[in-house]
Design a protein around this motif. Structure first.
Motif, PDB file in Angstrom:
ATOM      1  N   GLU A  78      -0.873   8.920  13.044  1.00 46.30           N
ATOM      2  CA  GLU A  78      -1.137  10.181  12.350  1.00 46.30           C
ATOM      3  C   GLU A  78      -2.589  10.281  11.888  1.00 46.30           C
ATOM      4  N   ARG A  79      -3.119   9.214  11.294  1.00 43.37           N
ATOM      5  CA  ARG A  79      -4.435   9.287  10.658  1.00 43.37           C
ATOM      6  C   ARG A  79      -5.552   8.570  11.420  1.00 43.37           C
ATOM      7  N   GLU A  80      -5.219   7.618  12.237  1.00 43.62           N
ATOM      8  CA  GLU A  80      -6.160   6.769  12.967  1.00 43.62           C
ATOM      9  C   GLU A  80      -6.869   5.763  12.072  1.00 43.62           C
ATOM     10  N   VAL A  81      -7.055   6.083  10.814  1.00 45.75           N
ATOM     11  CA  VAL A  81      -7.699   5.177   9.863  1.00 45.75           C
ATOM     12  C   VAL A  81      -6.814   5.086   8.628  1.00 45.75           C
ATOM     13  N   ILE A  82      -6.573   3.867   8.183  1.00 42.44           N
ATOM     14  CA  ILE A  82      -5.796   3.695   6.953  1.00 42.44           C
ATOM     15  C   ILE A  82      -6.596   2.820   6.000  1.00 42.44           C
ATOM     16  N   PHE A  83      -6.195   2.846   4.750  1.00 45.60           N
ATOM     17  CA  PHE A  83      -6.891   2.104   3.714  1.00 45.60           C
ATOM     18  C   PHE A  83      -5.934   1.133   3.039  1.00 45.60           C
ATOM     19  N   ARG A  84      -6.511   0.305   2.234  1.00 49.92           N
ATOM     20  CA  ARG A  84      -5.733  -0.709   1.519  1.00 49.92           C
ATOM     21  C   ARG A  84      -4.564  -0.079   0.754  1.00 49.92           C
ATOM     22  N   GLU A  85      -4.842   1.032   0.105  1.00 49.93           N
ATOM     23  CA  GLU A  85      -3.794   1.707  -0.675  1.00 49.93           C
ATOM     24  C   GLU A  85      -2.611   2.118   0.203  1.00 49.93           C
ATOM     25  N   ASP A  86      -2.904   2.526   1.436  1.00 49.20           N
ATOM     26  CA  ASP A  86      -1.841   2.909   2.373  1.00 49.20           C
ATOM     27  C   ASP A  86      -0.959   1.703   2.697  1.00 49.20           C
ATOM     28  N   VAL A  87      -1.597   0.574   2.950  1.00 46.91           N
ATOM     29  CA  VAL A  87      -0.850  -0.642   3.283  1.00 46.91           C
ATOM     30  C   VAL A  87      -0.037  -1.094   2.072  1.00 46.91           C
ATOM     31  N   GLU A  88      -0.637  -1.011   0.877  1.00 45.38           N
ATOM     32  CA  GLU A  88       0.086  -1.411  -0.334  1.00 45.38           C
ATOM     33  C   GLU A  88       1.264  -0.488  -0.621  1.00 45.38           C
ATOM     34  N   GLN A  89       1.115   0.783  -0.265  1.00 43.35           N
ATOM     35  CA  GLN A  89       2.220   1.716  -0.474  1.00 43.35           C
ATOM     36  C   GLN A  89       3.408   1.345   0.412  1.00 43.35           C
ATOM     37  N   ILE A  90       3.151   0.846   1.599  1.00 41.77           N
ATOM     38  CA  ILE A  90       4.223   0.473   2.521  1.00 41.77           C
ATOM     39  C   ILE A  90       4.754  -0.925   2.220  1.00 41.77           C
ATOM     40  N   PHE A  91       3.860  -1.907   2.107  1.00 43.76           N
ATOM     41  CA  PHE A  91       4.265  -3.309   1.963  1.00 43.76           C
ATOM     42  C   PHE A  91       4.296  -3.798   0.521  1.00 43.76           C
ATOM     43  N   GLY A  92       3.711  -3.030  -0.378  1.00 35.71           N
ATOM     44  CA  GLY A  92       3.594  -3.488  -1.762  1.00 35.71           C
ATOM     45  C   GLY A  92       2.321  -4.298  -1.921  1.00 35.71           C
ATOM     46  N   PRO A  93       1.969  -4.613  -3.156  1.00 35.66           N
ATOM     47  CA  PRO A  93       0.738  -5.389  -3.366  1.00 35.66           C
ATOM     48  C   PRO A  93       0.873  -6.797  -2.814  1.00 35.66           C
ATOM     49  N   ARG A  94      -0.246  -7.375  -2.475  1.00 36.19           N
ATOM     50  CA  ARG A  94      -0.250  -8.749  -1.964  1.00 36.19           C
ATOM     51  C   ARG A  94       0.294  -9.697  -3.025  1.00 36.19           C
ATOM     52  N   PRO A  95       0.977 -10.734  -2.591  1.00 34.63           N
ATOM     53  CA  PRO A  95       1.436 -11.729  -3.575  1.00 34.63           C
ATOM     54  C   PRO A  95       0.313 -12.680  -3.982  1.00 34.63           C
ATOM     55  N   TRP A  96      -0.868 -12.515  -3.415  1.00 31.11           N
ATOM     56  CA  TRP A  96      -2.032 -13.331  -3.752  1.00 31.11           C
ATOM     57  C   TRP A  96      -3.232 -12.394  -3.833  1.00 31.11           C
ATOM     58  N   LYS A  97      -4.295 -12.879  -4.432  1.00 28.12           N
ATOM     59  CA  LYS A  97      -5.519 -12.095  -4.532  1.00 28.12           C
ATOM     60  C   LYS A  97      -6.310 -12.239  -3.237  1.00 28.12           C
ATOM     61  N   SER A  98      -6.893 -11.136  -2.803  1.00 24.76           N
ATOM     62  CA  SER A  98      -7.762 -11.197  -1.630  1.00 24.76           C
ATOM     63  C   SER A  98      -9.084 -11.828  -2.050  1.00 24.76           C
ATOM     64  N   ARG A  99      -9.825 -12.299  -1.079  1.00 30.52           N
ATOM     65  CA  ARG A  99     -11.128 -12.911  -1.383  1.00 30.52           C
ATOM     66  C   ARG A  99     -12.058 -11.885  -2.021  1.00 30.52           C
ATOM     67  N   SER A 100     -11.987 -10.632  -1.560  1.00 28.93           N
ATOM     68  CA  SER A 100     -12.852  -9.601  -2.142  1.00 28.93           C
ATOM     69  C   SER A 100     -12.483  -9.356  -3.604  1.00 28.93           C
ATOM     70  N   ASP A 101     -11.175  -9.389  -3.929  1.00 28.64           N
ATOM     71  CA  ASP A 101     -10.766  -9.243  -5.327  1.00 28.64           C
ATOM     72  C   ASP A 101     -11.268 -10.413  -6.168  1.00 28.64           C
ATOM     73  N   GLU A 102     -11.182 -11.621  -5.614  1.00 21.43           N
ATOM     74  CA  GLU A 102     -11.682 -12.794  -6.336  1.00 21.43           C
ATOM     75  C   GLU A 102     -13.171 -12.664  -6.600  1.00 21.43           C
ATOM     76  N   LEU A 103     -13.928 -12.217  -5.595  1.00 18.04           N
ATOM     77  CA  LEU A 103     -15.369 -12.060  -5.761  1.00 18.04           C
ATOM     78  C   LEU A 103     -15.703 -10.971  -6.777  1.00 18.04           C
TER      79      LEU A 103
END
Length: 150
Positions: A78-103
């Motif tokens: 549908e969109r060709e481009v998705i963002f982190r928020e889109d993935v979190e809406q489908i799968f939920g938040p990560r059970p761990w912090k991403s490296r970018s969040d840690e930084l």
């Protein structure tokens, strides 16, 4: 058998079957192994076991989340481009912090620390100026009154 899996077992001892043992051969271009054929078979079996175990684990994760992957695929079509928020809406938040969040957290912590240091330095300088200002006002005679020009 993968070279990486072999290295994990033979050189790093990263397996349950052959833990904490390094079969490292310092002669990189030599044809001899610093271990027996039986140990080589155990290393091969352990690598195969690890690969099979992780393959089954990956397959289970994919099958358990099949509906979510389909939602994600539909969204991509549908969109060709998705963002982190889109993935979190489908799968939920990560059970761990991403490296970018840690930084980002490290940077925010550093910024907070610097801001606190700057505030302390500013307060110290202001206190010094006030102390110097009081001392100067006690030693300096008052300015003479100005007379209006008429």
């Amino acid at each position: 058998m993968t070279k990486r899996g072999y290295g994990m077992v033979a050189y790093l001892g990263m397996s349950d079957g052959l833990p904490n043992v390094c079969y490292y051969n310092n002669q990189e271009y030599g044809f001899s192994k610093p271990y027996s054929e039986k140990t080589a078979e155990r290393i091969d079996a352990e690598v195969h076991r690890m690969i099979h175990e992780q393959y089954e684990r990956a397959k289970k994760i994919l099958l358990d989340n099949k509906d979510k992957h389909e939602q994600l695929a539909d969204l991509l079509v549908e969109r060709e481009v998705i963002f982190r928020e889109d993935v979190e809406q489908i799968f939920g938040p990560r059970p761990w912090k991403s490296r970018s969040d840690e930084l980002l957290e490290l940077q925010e912590e550093e910024n907070r620390r610097r801001a606190e240091q700057m505030a302390e330095e500013h307060a110290r300088k202001k206190a010094e100026q006030a102390a110097n200002g009081d001392a100067e006002s006690n030693n300096t005679p008052p300015a003479p009154p100005q007379t209006p020009n008429v």
